[in-house]
Design a protein around this motif. Structure first.
Motif, mmCIF file in Angstrom:
data_model
loop_
_atom_site.group_PDB
_atom_site.id
_atom_site.type_symbol
_atom_site.label_atom_id
_atom_site.label_comp_id
_atom_site.label_asym_id
_atom_site.label_seq_id
_atom_site.Cartn_x
_atom_site.Cartn_y
_atom_site.Cartn_z
ATOM 1 N N ASN A 1 0.765 -1.039 -0.110
ATOM 2 C CA ASN A 1 -0.017 -0.102 0.046
ATOM 3 C C ASN A 1 0.787 1.242 -0.070
ATOM 4 O OD1 ASN A 1 0.874 -0.229 2.759
ATOM 5 N ND2 ASN A 1 -0.928 0.144 3.569
ATOM 6 N N CYS A 2 2.091 1.135 0.258
ATOM 7 C CA CYS A 2 2.993 2.451 0.123
ATOM 8 C C CYS A 2 3.755 2.522 -1.400
ATOM 9 C CB CYS A 2 4.278 2.078 1.010
ATOM 10 S SG CYS A 2 3.581 2.364 2.950
ATOM 11 N N THR B 1 3.299 3.747 -4.949
ATOM 12 C CA THR B 1 2.457 4.555 -5.841
ATOM 13 C C THR B 1 3.016 5.061 -7.072
ATOM 14 O OG1 THR B 1 3.250 6.640 -4.535
ATOM 15 C CG2 THR B 1 1.694 5.627 -3.460
ATOM 16 N N GLU B 2 2.378 5.927 -7.723
ATOM 17 C CA GLU B 2 2.784 6.434 -9.195
ATOM 18 C C GLU B 2 4.094 7.314 -8.668
ATOM 19 O OE1 GLU B 2 1.345 8.542 -13.239
ATOM 20 O OE2 GLU B 2 0.122 7.258 -12.071
ATOM 21 N N ASN B 3 3.952 7.809 -7.352
ATOM 22 C CA ASN B 3 4.865 8.909 -7.253
ATOM 23 C C ASN B 3 6.279 8.361 -6.812
ATOM 24 O OD1 ASN B 3 3.364 11.161 -7.600
ATOM 25 N ND2 ASN B 3 2.544 10.739 -5.528
ATOM 26 N N ASN B 4 6.543 7.021 -6.411
ATOM 27 C CA ASN B 4 7.628 6.372 -6.064
ATOM 28 C C ASN B 4 7.862 5.054 -6.584
ATOM 29 O OD1 ASN B 4 6.029 4.708 -4.778
ATOM 30 N ND2 ASN B 4 6.514 5.150 -2.612
ATOM 31 N N SER B 5 7.145 4.725 -7.637
ATOM 32 C CA SER B 5 7.285 3.229 -8.299
ATOM 33 C C SER B 5 7.370 3.219 -9.798
ATOM 34 C CB SER B 5 6.315 2.301 -7.743
ATOM 35 O OG SER B 5 6.046 2.270 -6.402
ATOM 36 N N LEU C 1 3.607 -0.760 -10.620
ATOM 37 C CA LEU C 1 2.199 -0.274 -10.899
ATOM 38 C C LEU C 1 1.390 -1.310 -11.611
ATOM 39 C CD1 LEU C 1 2.724 3.554 -11.689
ATOM 40 C CD2 LEU C 1 2.281 2.469 -9.432
ATOM 41 N N LYS D 1 0.533 -3.916 -9.007
ATOM 42 C CA LYS D 1 -0.597 -3.762 -8.353
ATOM 43 C C LYS D 1 -2.006 -3.662 -8.699
ATOM 44 C CE LYS D 1 -0.268 -0.693 -5.114
ATOM 45 N NZ LYS D 1 -0.268 0.663 -4.284
#
Length: 159
Positions: free
Chosen positions: A123-124, A126-130, A135, A138
């Motif tokens: 759940n950590c 996201t598009e901002n860090n992955s 993605l 997920k």
């Protein structure tokens, strides 16, 4: 200038206690993002041979079992206008207990684009860090509608 290239990567998925075994990229369009361990084939190398080699190079872990292969694709357009059609082949895996110090292994391996491994709660991510690779995983895990369809990332930001 708009250009298009194709990248095919083979990746291992290992989840333990709700955490995904990731690498942190140190170059390329996914720099400073979480990504799955894996990469490109060498000449005359089969898919599972690539999986075993790349996973060990990037993590220090040996794969004891691989199963459930699947393929997805995304289109990633960088701010420069260059688009990569990223075809990804996923395998669920099991790993052997660590035989050698991971840092030592990473230093001994070929030059790769990993800063090393990390365990990240799903759940950590996201598009901002992955990366788009994570993605897409997920989407699969969450059984999102149309997760089998391609995804387009326009104006992809390199961190």
């Amino acid at each position: 200038m708009n250009t298009l290239s194709t990248h095919i990567g083979i990746y291992g998925i290992y989840i333990n206690n709700g955490e995904l075994l990731c690498i942190k990229k140190n170059k390329g369009p996914y720099k400073n993002r979480y990504d799955l361990p894996g990469g490109s084939q060498k000449d005359y190398e089969g898919l599972t041979e690539t999986l075993l080699r790349e996973f060990k190079e990037e993590t220090g872990y040996e794969i004891s079992e691989y199963y459930n292969p699947k393929a997805y694709d995304v289109f990633v357009t960088e701010e420069t206008g260059h688009t990569t059609h990223h075809i990804m082949i996923f395998y669920n895996i099991e790993i052997k207990p660590l035989q050698k110090n991971i840092l030592e292994y990473l230093n001994d391996s070929e030059i790769n684009d990993s800063k090393g491994i990390c365990w990240v709660k799903l759940n950590c991510l996201t598009e901002n860090n992955s990366s788009p690779v994570i993605l897409k995983l997920k989407q699969e895990i969450n059984k999102e509608k149309n997760f089998l369809d391609k995804v387009k990332y326009n104006n992809w930001k390199i961190l």
